[in-house]
Design a protein around this motif. Structure first.
Motif, PDB file in Angstrom:
ATOM      1  N   PRO A 288       0.293  -1.393   0.006  1.00 20.49           N
ATOM      2  CA  PRO A 288      -0.189   0.260  -0.036  1.00 20.49           C
ATOM      3  C   PRO A 288       0.922   1.536   0.283  1.00 20.49           C
ATOM      4  O   PRO A 288       0.515   2.023  -1.246  1.00 20.49           O
ATOM      5  CB  PRO A 288      -1.173  -0.573   1.872  1.00 20.49           C
ATOM      6  N   GLU A 329      -5.196  -3.613   0.135  1.00 19.79           N
ATOM      7  CA  GLU A 329      -5.262  -3.124   1.871  1.00 19.79           C
ATOM      8  C   GLU A 329      -5.963  -4.536   2.552  1.00 19.79           C
ATOM      9  O   GLU A 329      -5.763  -4.680   2.903  1.00 19.79           O
ATOM     10  CB  GLU A 329      -5.129  -1.948   2.074  1.00 19.79           C
ATOM     11  N   THR A 339      -0.862  -5.071   7.777  1.00 18.60           N
ATOM     12  CA  THR A 339      -0.806  -4.921   6.979  1.00 18.60           C
ATOM     13  C   THR A 339       0.718  -3.123   7.234  1.00 18.60           C
ATOM     14  O   THR A 339       0.543  -2.028   6.654  1.00 18.60           O
ATOM     15  CB  THR A 339      -1.914  -4.379   5.927  1.00 18.60           C
TER      16      THR A 339
END
Lengths: 386, 386
Positions: A288, A329, A339
């Motif tokens: 991300p 994500e 994450t």
């Protein structure tokens, strides 16, 4: 589309009860070194199936290859290969055992000073000792490509190697093995394969229309089967599509004629080397941030991915591209994968600087699809992932 | 997903100005037979590029292989191979020249009574004289598979052959060759590749989710590039995606783990044998009738294809499935390809009966995805295509 050369000679033997076909694939008169990992194959019945198929073949065993295959362990296996005059290698395991076997395939025929050179100088191997694989964990695609990543604890390094001589002669893929894999590793496999596709797909457009659609096909299939595979690993339809998707994600096909990125992997490898975080999870940490940091250069493809893979129809191009990052994500989180680096370690301060320093010290010219990211860019990306 | 074994060792050399790379692919000391068709390669510059790349290699030529490669012509080439002690074959052409070369590859090493046996008995060739190809016409996918279809005028037969020994060692694909192909042949190539995908995709569901999506990817890409390729063959993006799609349509990948149909081809071959209609056009004639006749068994996949490939959202499952057949027929017509036998010959009466008789006489058990279509079914399907 860029020019390319593509050859993938690995024979895939795919399906239910395919491990017994091993008997037909090992050449007569071969002296085999059977390589495996921590011993889970002895509990789940795969070891017994393999041994039965090898019953008439002269075989020595070498177990204990760890996740992130360790150079020092592999050097012990190399001694066995030389001492015992092994002629054929058989990897029974996941990406780590197969990658380790690729290193051994190259090292067994390497005539330089030390096999470490193969890694340190990333020497392309045009020949290797022949080897086959029995895949026990879908994830890395190593069963149908010629690359490997090897770890050296001593220097906390994780280095890539490969070459056209290092394709498996054959790989046996029985989706039933998935029933014996812990949930955590299934989730890792899904995230790993998903990110492999993204590294080859989320790049600047070069008109590879078919390659884009193939990449989207793999992503869509992984998204479709992920809940079923996690819920019920005995669901053969889900398991077989999961397994074949992982292989197709990194057997070279979708990469042909396209730029590759791989910066996520380069940064992720450092997180594994520094903290021992599972490979797939490091990718979920970095992805991300990497797409957010490089938003301007990737937004066209991000928006295409949002539309075609996630069915996003609302908003302008920027909106869709941002939605793509959010969806990605959320996908990792739905797999149960955190994450952010801080989800994995309290000791994350200074990590970004340390990684930038490592990249600088190795004299790397630049990361990413245009080899334009500097160590300072990497530092910012990793920091965003805290 | 069904069990499968897959291996495709052909090296693909793809891109602009790739013909010059031929020099590196022919082994030193080889004695080469260069095979080609009607001589168009001498007008469009491809012959000169090939000869330049072969300048240091001992080469003999054999031209004049006709569309629908003719057994009697190939037997003359076989005599050259034996008389001149040829060791390597090089096909420069489209599917016909490459298919003819595959027959020669098998026949050169065949030690039975007569090479006709290979065709008559469909003997699988596990070894062949090595050969490479320079593709001049994207369509058949022969450049990356191990199958061939050979015609014998004497008996008006068109028979299939192949085997794992008959993959090209390498194939050179330069999309720039498309600039020299007549519109009619480009349209044929598009229809041929499109139908190849349909034969492997429009079958009863077995849970090959990834294979379905790959097939849909090729269909979508062909639909997307077809207008551009026909309008301006110098459009490299369109040409390169067209060429790569044709190869991927029939290199075995999308077939793995799936049932194949191929009844359209079996009936189409007979139309070529009887009337000399271009192969691709026979497929466009038979396809709509075949899907209409077998509507019940194919309607789920037809509806999926309507939705995913043609964007059909209205109607129930049957409506969508019918729309899929209409869209497919309209696609062929947009390519300038007629879809009724009567568009090609006034002499069509009795064709269906003749084809059914031929199938019966060959003792065939059944056509199609379940080998359940009888010669009488084929008769009805062909009649619907009048």
């Amino acid at each position: 589309m860029n020019n390319f050369e593509y050859k993938n000679p690995t024979k895939i033997i795919f399906g239910k009860d395919s491990i017994e076909k091993l008997t037909n694939e090992i050449p007569k008169g071969a002296k085999v070194l059977l390589l495996y990992g921590g011993g889970s194959i002895k509990k789940n019945g795969i070891y017994d199936q393999v041994k039965k198929a090898l019953s008439s073949i002269d075989t020595i065993e070498f177990g204990g290859i760890p996740a992130n295959p360790e150079y020092d362990v592999l050097m012990k296996a190399l001694k066995v290969i030389k001492d015992e005059k092994i002629t054929y290698l058989l990897a029974v395991g996941g990406g780590s055992v197969i990658d380790g076997t690729k290193f051994l395939s190259a090292a067994a025929l390497y005539d330089g000073d030390t096999p470490w050179d193969i890694l340190k100088n990333n020497i392309r191997s045009t020949k290797g000792m022949p080897f086959g694989t029995v895949l026990t964990l879908p994830a890395t695609g190593s069963e149908m490509n010629s690359g490997a990543v090897i770890t050296r604890q001593e220097t906390k390094e994780k280095l890539a190697m490969g070459g056209p001589g290092l394709f498996p002669v054959f790989s046996i893929l029985d989706p039933q093995v998935i029933t014996s894999i812990p949930q955590r590793q299934i989730a890792n496999g899904l995230a790993d394969a998903f990110t492999h596709v993204l590294e080859q797909y989320m790049t600047y457009p070069v008109g590879g229309l078919l390659q884009d659609r193939f990449a989207e096909s793999i992503l869509q299939t992984l998204i479709e089967v992920a809940p079923a595979v996690l819920k019920d690993p005995t669901d053969y339809q889900a398991a077989s599509n999961f397994m074949w998707s992982c292989t197709m994600a990194l057997n070279g096909l979708i990469q042909q004629g396209m730029p590759g990125d791989w910066a996520v992997h380069m940064m992720g490898h450092e997180l594994t080397a520094l903290f021992g975080i599972d490979h797939a999870r490091t990718l979920a940490i970095i992805t991300p941030s990497h797409y957010t940091y490089n938003f301007e250069s990737k937004k066209e493809k991000l928006a295409q991915y949002a539309e075609r893979v996630w069915g996003v129809t609302e908003g302008n191009l920027d909106d869709k591209a941002y939605a793509a990052i959010e969806k990605t994500e959320a996908f990792f989180k739905d797999l149960g994968i955190d994450t952010k680096l801080s989800d994995y370690t309290k000791d994350f301060e200074g990590t970004a600087e340390e990684i930038a320093k490592r990249f600088t010290n190795r004299g790397w010219k630049g990361l990413g699809e245009r080899q334009a990211l500097t160590p300072q860019d990497a530092e910012k990306i990793v920091k965003m992932a805290y």
